[in-house]
Design an enzyme around this catalytic site. Sequence first.
Site, PDB file in Angstrom:
ATOM      1  N   ASP A   1       1.081  -1.030   0.105  1.00 50.06           N
ATOM      2  CA  ASP A   1       0.163  -0.149  -0.062  1.00 50.06           C
ATOM      3  C   ASP A   1       1.025   1.328  -0.108  1.00 50.06           C
ATOM      4  O   ASP A   1       2.255   1.236   0.001  1.00 50.06           O
ATOM      5  CB  ASP A   1      -0.890   0.156   1.155  1.00 50.06           C
ATOM      6  CG  ASP A   1      -1.750   1.146   1.501  1.00 50.06           C
ATOM      7  OD1 ASP A   1      -2.449   1.611   0.238  1.00 50.06           O
ATOM      8  OD2 ASP A   1      -2.024   1.916   2.449  1.00 50.06           O
TER       9      ASP A   1
ATOM     10  N   TYR B   1      -0.943   8.246  -2.296  1.00 47.72           N
ATOM     11  CA  TYR B   1      -1.401   7.981  -3.804  1.00 47.72           C
ATOM     12  C   TYR B   1      -2.685   8.620  -4.253  1.00 47.72           C
ATOM     13  O   TYR B   1      -2.791   9.108  -5.474  1.00 47.72           O
ATOM     14  CB  TYR B   1      -1.600   6.487  -3.888  1.00 47.72           C
ATOM     15  CG  TYR B   1      -0.252   5.526  -3.792  1.00 47.72           C
ATOM     16  CD1 TYR B   1       0.923   5.961  -3.884  1.00 47.72           C
ATOM     17  CD2 TYR B   1      -0.718   4.117  -3.915  1.00 47.72           C
ATOM     18  CE1 TYR B   1       1.984   5.043  -4.113  1.00 47.72           C
ATOM     19  CE2 TYR B   1       0.420   3.342  -3.866  1.00 47.72           C
ATOM     20  CZ  TYR B   1       1.720   3.681  -4.144  1.00 47.72           C
ATOM     21  OH  TYR B   1       2.705   3.008  -3.817  1.00 47.72           O
TER      22      TYR B   1
ATOM     23  N   CYS C   1      -4.536  -1.677  -1.699  1.00 48.56           N
ATOM     24  CA  CYS C   1      -4.753  -0.140  -1.832  1.00 48.56           C
ATOM     25  C   CYS C   1      -5.693  -0.058  -2.902  1.00 48.56           C
ATOM     26  O   CYS C   1      -5.636  -0.709  -4.176  1.00 48.56           O
ATOM     27  CB  CYS C   1      -3.337   0.227  -2.262  1.00 48.56           C
ATOM     28  SG  CYS C   1      -3.740   1.896  -2.755  1.00 48.56           S
TER      29      CYS C   1
ATOM     30  N   THR D   1      -6.758   2.442  -4.643  1.00 51.13           N
ATOM     31  CA  THR D   1      -6.180   3.841  -5.642  1.00 51.13           C
ATOM     32  C   THR D   1      -5.078   2.723  -6.426  1.00 51.13           C
ATOM     33  O   THR D   1      -5.229   2.976  -7.824  1.00 51.13           O
ATOM     34  CB  THR D   1      -5.313   4.979  -5.039  1.00 51.13           C
ATOM     35  OG1 THR D   1      -5.999   5.162  -3.911  1.00 51.13           O
ATOM     36  CG2 THR D   1      -5.199   5.798  -5.834  1.00 51.13           C
TER      37      THR D   1
ATOM     38  N   CYS E   1     -11.159   3.062   0.798  1.00 54.15           N
ATOM     39  CA  CYS E   1      -9.709   3.171   0.890  1.00 54.15           C
ATOM     40  C   CYS E   1      -9.291   2.610   2.233  1.00 54.15           C
ATOM     41  O   CYS E   1      -9.958   2.594   3.146  1.00 54.15           O
ATOM     42  CB  CYS E   1      -9.358   4.652   1.041  1.00 54.15           C
ATOM     43  SG  CYS E   1      -7.589   4.958   1.567  1.00 54.15           S
TER      44      CYS E   1
ATOM     45  N   HIS F   1      -6.912   2.545   4.152  1.00 50.92           N
ATOM     46  CA  HIS F   1      -6.668   3.722   5.273  1.00 50.92           C
ATOM     47  C   HIS F   1      -7.849   3.900   6.566  1.00 50.92           C
ATOM     48  O   HIS F   1      -7.557   4.132   7.503  1.00 50.92           O
ATOM     49  CB  HIS F   1      -5.976   5.003   4.934  1.00 50.92           C
ATOM     50  CG  HIS F   1      -4.562   5.058   4.572  1.00 50.92           C
ATOM     51  ND1 HIS F   1      -4.136   4.470   3.528  1.00 50.92           N
ATOM     52  CD2 HIS F   1      -3.736   5.449   5.241  1.00 50.92           C
ATOM     53  CE1 HIS F   1      -2.813   4.767   3.258  1.00 50.92           C
ATOM     54  NE2 HIS F   1      -2.356   5.264   4.540  1.00 50.92           N
TER      55      HIS F   1
HETATM   56  N1  DGL Z   1      -4.853   3.221   1.094  1.00 49.29           N
HETATM   57  C1  DGL Z   1      -5.013   3.401  -0.042  1.00 49.29           C
HETATM   58  C2  DGL Z   1      -6.107   3.318  -0.907  1.00 49.29           C
HETATM   59  O1  DGL Z   1      -6.710   2.056  -0.532  1.00 49.29           O
HETATM   60  C3  DGL Z   1      -4.460   4.946  -0.674  1.00 49.29           C
HETATM   61  C4  DGL Z   1      -4.517   6.085   0.133  1.00 49.29           C
HETATM   62  C5  DGL Z   1      -3.673   7.025  -0.220  1.00 49.29           C
HETATM   63  O2  DGL Z   1      -2.340   6.822  -0.555  1.00 49.29           O
HETATM   64  O3  DGL Z   1      -4.121   7.985  -0.873  1.00 49.29           O
HETATM   65  O4  DGL Z   1      -6.805   3.691  -1.704  1.00 49.29           O
END
Ligand code: DGL
Length: 275
Positions: A20, A52, A84, A86, A202, A204
């Site tokens: 990630d 990202y 991740c 993204t 996401c 996070h």
């Molecule tokens: N954790 C990531 C996702 O699932 C990316 C978050 C980021 O880096 O902006 O999209």
Amino acid sequence: MSTSRAAIPAQLGTPIGVFDSGIGGLSILRALRALMPNEDYVYYADTAYAPYGEREEVFVMERAQALTRELVERLHIKALVVACNTATAAAIAQLRAQWPGLTIVGVEPALKPAAALSRTKRVGVLATRGTLSSEKFSLLKASLEGQGQGQADFVLQPCDGLAAAIEAGDSRRSDALLAQYIGALGPLGWHEGQIDTLVLGCTHYAFAMDAVQRIAGPQVRVLETGEPVARHTQRLLGDAGLLQPRADGGAMHLRCSGSPAMLEALRAATKRWIP
Ligand code: DGL
């Protein structure tokens, strides 16, 4: 910024690679470890290039390719979980084309289960700008949108800055952003026309689950993707005959593209979130 060259532990056999932009994918690793505790894992946080979510798609694709190359060539992974949303949206097709022999699992916002579970048939989606503007996401949404069984209307909310606040452990900022973004979705609740289901699109955001639930209210169901991704990974590994037969607990190795301080922060987050 140089890639961390921490020594590869001898007990790390042929691990499952998980990556990630930062700590978000730990929410997927947590579910993987809970379901498959005997597997070895290498977790790669691309902290030098995070977040990202507000980057160009081509940049995220190139980072995903670089990380996968390192995981395959240096760490000899037997499977890859792109933890991740993204990066999955930007790169999973290219990764599969480039490494056709590798079992690759991606994550995507849980629109399908949300549409099936929602009674009001109105679903809110919190995700990065990158995910929501991707072609992959548009196709998924289009396939589930509208009236009928398993269909719903989706209200999309890009959450600029939220992953960065969660990554930094700044809960004051993440709570304020969540209040703003959840507030912007419109009325929440179980009455007609209200959003009764929220998708955390996401990885996070899973670490802000309690705050999301508190702000959205108890009548709203909040979905994240750790468990279904882990089950899907287990199924694919089983089909490919790649499941670890050993039953004495697996190893976990952490890497990051950022500074030693970032690797320390990743270690601390892993201790906190993965028992
Ligand atoms: N954790 C990531 C996702 O699932 C990316 C978050 C980021 O880096 O902006 O999209």
